[in-house]
Scaffold this motif. Structure first.
Motif, PDB file in Angstrom:
ATOM      1  N   VAL A  85      62.247   2.436 -20.488  1.00 53.82           N
ATOM      2  CA  VAL A  85      60.816   2.222 -20.685  1.00 53.82           C
ATOM      3  C   VAL A  85      60.271   1.287 -19.599  1.00 53.82           C
ATOM      4  CG1 VAL A  85      59.136   1.064 -22.191  1.00 53.82           C
ATOM      5  CG2 VAL A  85      60.721   2.743 -23.144  1.00 53.82           C
ATOM      6  N   CYS A  86      60.957   0.181 -19.351  1.00 58.58           N
ATOM      7  CA  CYS A  86      60.516  -0.757 -18.310  1.00 58.58           C
ATOM      8  C   CYS A  86      60.489  -0.072 -16.942  1.00 58.58           C
ATOM      9  CB  CYS A  86      61.412  -1.987 -18.282  1.00 58.58           C
ATOM     10  SG  CYS A  86      61.244  -3.022 -19.759  1.00 58.58           S
ATOM     11  N   TRP A  87      61.499   0.729 -16.654  1.00 57.13           N
ATOM     12  CA  TRP A  87      61.545   1.452 -15.374  1.00 57.13           C
ATOM     13  C   TRP A  87      60.378   2.431 -15.266  1.00 57.13           C
ATOM     14  CZ3 TRP A  87      61.784   6.522 -13.942  1.00 57.13           C
ATOM     15  CH2 TRP A  87      62.072   6.780 -12.598  1.00 57.13           C
ATOM     16  N   GLU A  96      52.645  11.661 -20.442  1.00 50.19           N
ATOM     17  CA  GLU A  96      51.423  11.630 -21.257  1.00 50.19           C
ATOM     18  C   GLU A  96      51.734  11.338 -22.726  1.00 50.19           C
ATOM     19  OE1 GLU A  96      47.666  14.563 -22.357  1.00 50.19           O
ATOM     20  OE2 GLU A  96      49.279  15.304 -21.072  1.00 50.19           O
ATOM     21  N   PHE A  97      52.841  11.905 -23.235  1.00 53.40           N
ATOM     22  CA  PHE A  97      53.225  11.707 -24.623  1.00 53.40           C
ATOM     23  C   PHE A  97      54.599  11.044 -24.677  1.00 53.40           C
ATOM     24  CE2 PHE A  97      50.564  15.556 -24.595  1.00 53.40           C
ATOM     25  CZ  PHE A  97      49.508  15.084 -25.359  1.00 53.40           C
ATOM     26  N   VAL A  98      54.690   9.969 -25.486  1.00 51.17           N
ATOM     27  CA  VAL A  98      55.951   9.250 -25.653  1.00 51.17           C
ATOM     28  C   VAL A  98      56.252   9.158 -27.139  1.00 51.17           C
ATOM     29  CG1 VAL A  98      57.204   7.092 -25.273  1.00 51.17           C
ATOM     30  CG2 VAL A  98      55.526   7.878 -23.564  1.00 51.17           C
ATOM     31  N   GLU A  99      57.476   9.545 -27.467  1.00 50.56           N
ATOM     32  CA  GLU A  99      57.956   9.510 -28.844  1.00 50.56           C
ATOM     33  C   GLU A  99      59.250   8.712 -28.845  1.00 50.56           C
ATOM     34  OE1 GLU A  99      58.130  13.237 -31.383  1.00 50.56           O
ATOM     35  OE2 GLU A  99      60.196  13.102 -30.685  1.00 50.56           O
ATOM     36  N   LYS A 112      58.317   0.189 -28.275  1.00 50.75           N
ATOM     37  CA  LYS A 112      56.934   0.458 -28.688  1.00 50.75           C
ATOM     38  C   LYS A 112      56.006  -0.644 -28.184  1.00 50.75           C
ATOM     39  CE  LYS A 112      54.256   1.243 -32.944  1.00 50.75           C
ATOM     40  NZ  LYS A 112      53.269   0.178 -32.882  1.00 50.75           N
ATOM     41  N   THR A 113      56.410  -1.890 -28.380  1.00 55.29           N
ATOM     42  CA  THR A 113      55.595  -3.023 -27.952  1.00 55.29           C
ATOM     43  C   THR A 113      55.402  -3.032 -26.439  1.00 55.29           C
ATOM     44  OG1 THR A 113      56.334  -4.322 -29.850  1.00 55.29           O
ATOM     45  CG2 THR A 113      55.421  -5.547 -27.983  1.00 55.29           C
ATOM     46  N   GLU A 114      56.467  -2.785 -25.701  1.00 56.71           N
ATOM     47  CA  GLU A 114      56.388  -2.760 -24.234  1.00 56.71           C
ATOM     48  C   GLU A 114      55.392  -1.702 -23.770  1.00 56.71           C
ATOM     49  OE1 GLU A 114      57.237  -4.511 -20.787  1.00 56.71           O
ATOM     50  OE2 GLU A 114      58.671  -4.902 -22.404  1.00 56.71           O
ATOM     51  N   LEU A 115      55.493  -0.517 -24.333  1.00 54.81           N
ATOM     52  CA  LEU A 115      54.584   0.565 -23.946  1.00 54.81           C
ATOM     53  C   LEU A 115      53.142   0.260 -24.349  1.00 54.81           C
ATOM     54  CD1 LEU A 115      57.003   3.440 -24.845  1.00 54.81           C
ATOM     55  CD2 LEU A 115      55.907   3.190 -22.598  1.00 54.81           C
ATOM     56  N   GLU A 116      52.941  -0.189 -25.570  1.00 53.20           N
ATOM     57  CA  GLU A 116      51.581  -0.484 -26.033  1.00 53.20           C
ATOM     58  C   GLU A 116      50.959  -1.648 -25.266  1.00 53.20           C
ATOM     59  OE1 GLU A 116      51.730   1.294 -30.558  1.00 53.20           O
ATOM     60  OE2 GLU A 116      52.001  -0.861 -30.305  1.00 53.20           O
ATOM     61  N   ASP A 117      51.770  -2.635 -24.901  1.00 54.36           N
ATOM     62  CA  ASP A 117      51.260  -3.762 -24.108  1.00 54.36           C
ATOM     63  C   ASP A 117      50.757  -3.311 -22.731  1.00 54.36           C
ATOM     64  OD1 ASP A 117      51.788  -5.523 -26.154  1.00 54.36           O
ATOM     65  OD2 ASP A 117      53.516  -6.475 -25.182  1.00 54.36           O
ATOM     66  N   GLY A 119      49.280  -0.300 -22.377  1.00 56.19           N
ATOM     67  CA  GLY A 119      48.206   0.666 -22.602  1.00 56.19           C
ATOM     68  C   GLY A 119      48.636   2.073 -22.974  1.00 56.19           C
ATOM     69  N   TYR A 120      49.900   2.265 -23.304  1.00 50.64           N
ATOM     70  CA  TYR A 120      50.393   3.594 -23.678  1.00 50.64           C
ATOM     71  C   TYR A 120      50.495   3.721 -25.191  1.00 50.64           C
ATOM     72  CZ  TYR A 120      51.648   3.787 -18.770  1.00 50.64           C
ATOM     73  OH  TYR A 120      51.598   3.764 -17.400  1.00 50.64           O
ATOM     74  N   GLU A 121      50.201   4.913 -25.690  1.00 49.05           N
ATOM     75  CA  GLU A 121      50.353   5.188 -27.118  1.00 49.05           C
ATOM     76  C   GLU A 121      51.736   5.773 -27.370  1.00 49.05           C
ATOM     77  OE1 GLU A 121      47.201   7.272 -29.058  1.00 49.05           O
ATOM     78  OE2 GLU A 121      45.714   6.442 -27.680  1.00 49.05           O
ATOM     79  N   VAL A 122      52.256   5.481 -28.542  1.00 50.54           N
ATOM     80  CA  VAL A 122      53.620   5.896 -28.897  1.00 50.54           C
ATOM     81  C   VAL A 122      53.620   6.413 -30.327  1.00 50.54           C
ATOM     82  CG1 VAL A 122      55.998   5.092 -29.172  1.00 50.54           C
ATOM     83  CG2 VAL A 122      54.532   4.037 -27.443  1.00 50.54           C
TER      84      VAL A 122
END
Length: 132
Positions: A85-87, A96-99, A112-117, A119-122
């Motif tokens: 996720v960090c990479w 576009e979509f992350v699950e 989830k927190t890393e992505l949402e921080d 601006g990405y939705e999960v």
């Protein structure tokens, strides 16, 4: 967000009714097989990175596991889904979509927190333990 029924819509049909593969959906897991043959299975972070960076097809969806290998428990900094996720964020290669399908609650929350921080939705969609 992507809902489970929307996955089927990711494959477009060409004029002749055959599937058009101008995109790819990735299943990131070292042990559990993908739900069906429409997924491209990546068993390591390195395979996922190659698919995201080098693929001629656009990756539109990735489903992530957290605990990828035994190395993850031995302090290997490249062994978890969080590292991928960090990479993806650092290289601006978040689909576009992350699950997240991991059953590791702490690992899922970190990803989830890393992505949402950033601006990405999960969507969280853990695979039942009896399915692996």
């Amino acid at each position: 967000r992507i809902h489970l029924c929307q996955r089927d819509c990711l494959h477009r049909r060409s004029r002749k009714g055959r599937e058009s593969r101008d995109h790819m959906i990735l299943w990131h897991d070292d042990k559990r097989e993908p739900p069906d043959e429409t997924w491209f299975w990546v068993r390591t972070n390195e395979e996922a990175q190659e698919a995201l960076a080098l693929s001629t097809e656009q990756v539109t969806l990735i489903s992530l596991d957290h605990d990828m290998t035994e190395a993850n428990y031995k302090g290997d900094p490249y062994g978890s889904g969080h590292d991928l996720v960090c990479w993806m964020i650092d290289n601006d290669l978040v689909p576009e979509f992350v699950e997240i399908h991991s059953w590791n609650r702490k690992g899922t929350l970190r990803m989830k927190t890393e992505l949402e921080d950033h601006g990405y939705e999960v969507i969280i969609n853990p695979i039942p333990p009896w399915k692996h």
